[in-house]
Design a protein around this motif. Structure first.
Motif, short mmCIF file in Angstrom:
data_model
loop_
_atom_site.label_atom_id
_atom_site.label_comp_id
_atom_site.label_asym_id
_atom_site.label_seq_id
_atom_site.Cartn_x
_atom_site.Cartn_y
_atom_site.Cartn_z
N PRO A 75 44.77 72.49 9.65
CA PRO A 75 45.10 73.84 9.21
C PRO A 75 46.59 74.11 9.41
O PRO A 75 47.22 73.45 10.24
CB PRO A 75 44.23 74.72 10.12
CG PRO A 75 43.93 73.86 11.33
CD PRO A 75 43.88 72.46 10.82
N HIS A 114 45.53 72.09 5.34
CA HIS A 114 44.53 71.03 5.12
C HIS A 114 45.05 70.08 4.05
O HIS A 114 44.40 69.82 3.02
CB HIS A 114 43.19 71.65 4.72
CG HIS A 114 42.68 72.64 5.72
ND1 HIS A 114 42.04 72.26 6.88
CD2 HIS A 114 42.76 74.01 5.77
CE1 HIS A 114 41.73 73.33 7.58
NE2 HIS A 114 42.16 74.39 6.93
N PRO A 120 40.05 72.66 0.95
CA PRO A 120 39.26 73.70 1.63
C PRO A 120 39.14 73.36 3.12
O PRO A 120 39.11 72.19 3.49
CB PRO A 120 37.90 73.63 0.94
CG PRO A 120 38.12 72.83 -0.31
CD PRO A 120 39.26 71.91 -0.03
N PRO A 121 39.03 74.38 3.97
CA PRO A 121 38.95 74.11 5.41
C PRO A 121 37.66 73.42 5.84
O PRO A 121 37.61 72.81 6.90
CB PRO A 121 39.05 75.51 6.02
CG PRO A 121 38.64 76.45 4.93
CD PRO A 121 39.08 75.82 3.65
N ASP A 122 36.60 73.51 5.02
CA ASP A 122 35.31 72.95 5.42
C ASP A 122 35.02 71.60 4.77
O ASP A 122 33.89 71.13 4.81
CB ASP A 122 34.19 73.94 5.08
CG ASP A 122 34.18 74.31 3.60
OD1 ASP A 122 35.20 74.07 2.92
OD2 ASP A 122 33.16 74.86 3.13
N VAL A 123 36.04 70.97 4.17
CA VAL A 123 35.84 69.69 3.50
C VAL A 123 36.76 68.65 4.14
O VAL A 123 37.96 68.89 4.31
CB VAL A 123 36.14 69.80 1.99
CG1 VAL A 123 36.09 68.43 1.33
CG2 VAL A 123 35.14 70.73 1.33
N VAL A 124 36.20 67.50 4.51
CA VAL A 124 36.97 66.42 5.09
C VAL A 124 37.20 65.35 4.03
O VAL A 124 36.26 64.69 3.57
CB VAL A 124 36.25 65.80 6.30
CG1 VAL A 124 37.05 64.63 6.85
CG2 VAL A 124 36.05 66.86 7.39
#
Length: 290
Positions: free
Chosen positions: A93, A96, A145-149
């Motif tokens: 963050p 990302h 996106p913050p929730d995707v690696v």
């Protein structure tokens, strides 16, 4: 150490601090583009011990040392007096960061490969930061996106295209290596990393595992793709065929639709050789064997 090396280190530190002000976590790099700080565990007696990612509190853990704290960055550069560049950690963050590394080695036209992917999957790369490499390649900066690696990969997307994601880093502009300097492309330095197009993001993620594939009927969707090709005018026949073939392979009906697509392409004026070559290219671009 030579004066020029000290100047390069001072300049790299200045660029690293500037990047940190933009929310980009950094580490010092050597002229070889590797982390400039040696691992504190290089002489540990137990090579089977679990890897340390900085939990020990010491410096020398590569990208896991990355920080936006000016004091921490100065500490790292003070411990790495021969650093001539800096790395920007991806996946952290607030941005990302995702790096699209377009290489030019071995005559690979990675830019053309990216354009072909964009055509096939209907996305465009928005205006974003572009870093020029000494070898003539380019790094495109995108935010995820913050929730995707997004994982790191080399050549999986297409030959000459490497992806820098979580656990990876990009060489920052202003860095000097043994082959030259990294610079920001004109007109992009003021930009923030643009959001990664959703269609491209899907390509960057690991493909889903299919344990028990079952035969798929082409159905009305397959007929619609064939009609799409049949409606092509001169000048758009190859493009329409390529697009339809990509959709077919993505939807699992590619192999069953090859012959109908070839027949439709023949009706528009393409030769069978051209049609099959275009469909084979679509298969490769979507990760299938022609």
């Amino acid at each position: 150490m030579a004066t020029t090396d000290r100047q390069a280190t001072t300049l790299a530190l200045a660029h690293a601090l500037s990047a940190a002000e933009r929310g980009l976590a950094v580490i010092p790099l050597s002229r070889t583009k590797l982390p400039a700080l040696r691992s504190p565990h290089r002489d540990d007696p137990d090579p089977a011990a679990p890897p340390c990612h900085g939990e020990c509190g010491r410096l020398g853990h590569g990208v896991y040392d990355a920080s936006t704290d000016p004091a921490r960055i100065r500490e790292m550069f003070a411990a790495a007096p021969r650093a001539t560049g800096y790395g920007i950690a991806c996946g952290l963050p607030p941005h990302h960061l995702i790096g699209i590394d377009l290489d030019t080695k071995n005559g690979t036209d990675s830019s053309a490969a990216l354009r072909e992917l964009a055509l096939c999957h209907l996305f465009t790369i928005p205006p974003t930061v572009v870093v020029l490499t000494p070898s003539g390649g380019r790094h495109l900066w995108l935010s995820g996106p913050p929730d995707v690696v997004v994982p790191n990969s080399a050549g999986r997307l297409a030959p000459g295209i490497d992806i820098r994601g979580a656990g990876g880093y990009l060489v920052g502009p202003g860095s000097r290596t043994g082959h030259g300097s990294y610079t920001t492309a004109p007109g992009t330095a003021h930009l923030a990393p643009a959001p990664c197009p959703p269609a491209l993001l899907r390509l960057l993620l690991p493909p889903p595992r299919h344990h028990h594939p079952t035969p798929v009927s082409t159905g009305s969707h397959g007929q619609g793709l064939v009609q799409f090709v049949l409606a092509a005018h001169e000048g758009q026949r190859n493009t329409r065929l390529f697009w339809a073939a990509c959709r077919a392979y993505e939807d699992g009906i590619g192999p069953a639709l090859v012959d109908p697509l070839v027949e439709a392409a023949l009706d528009t004026g393409l030769s069978e050789r051209e049609a099959r070559a275009t469909i084979a290219s679509a298969a490769r671009m979507t990760g299938h064997r022609p």
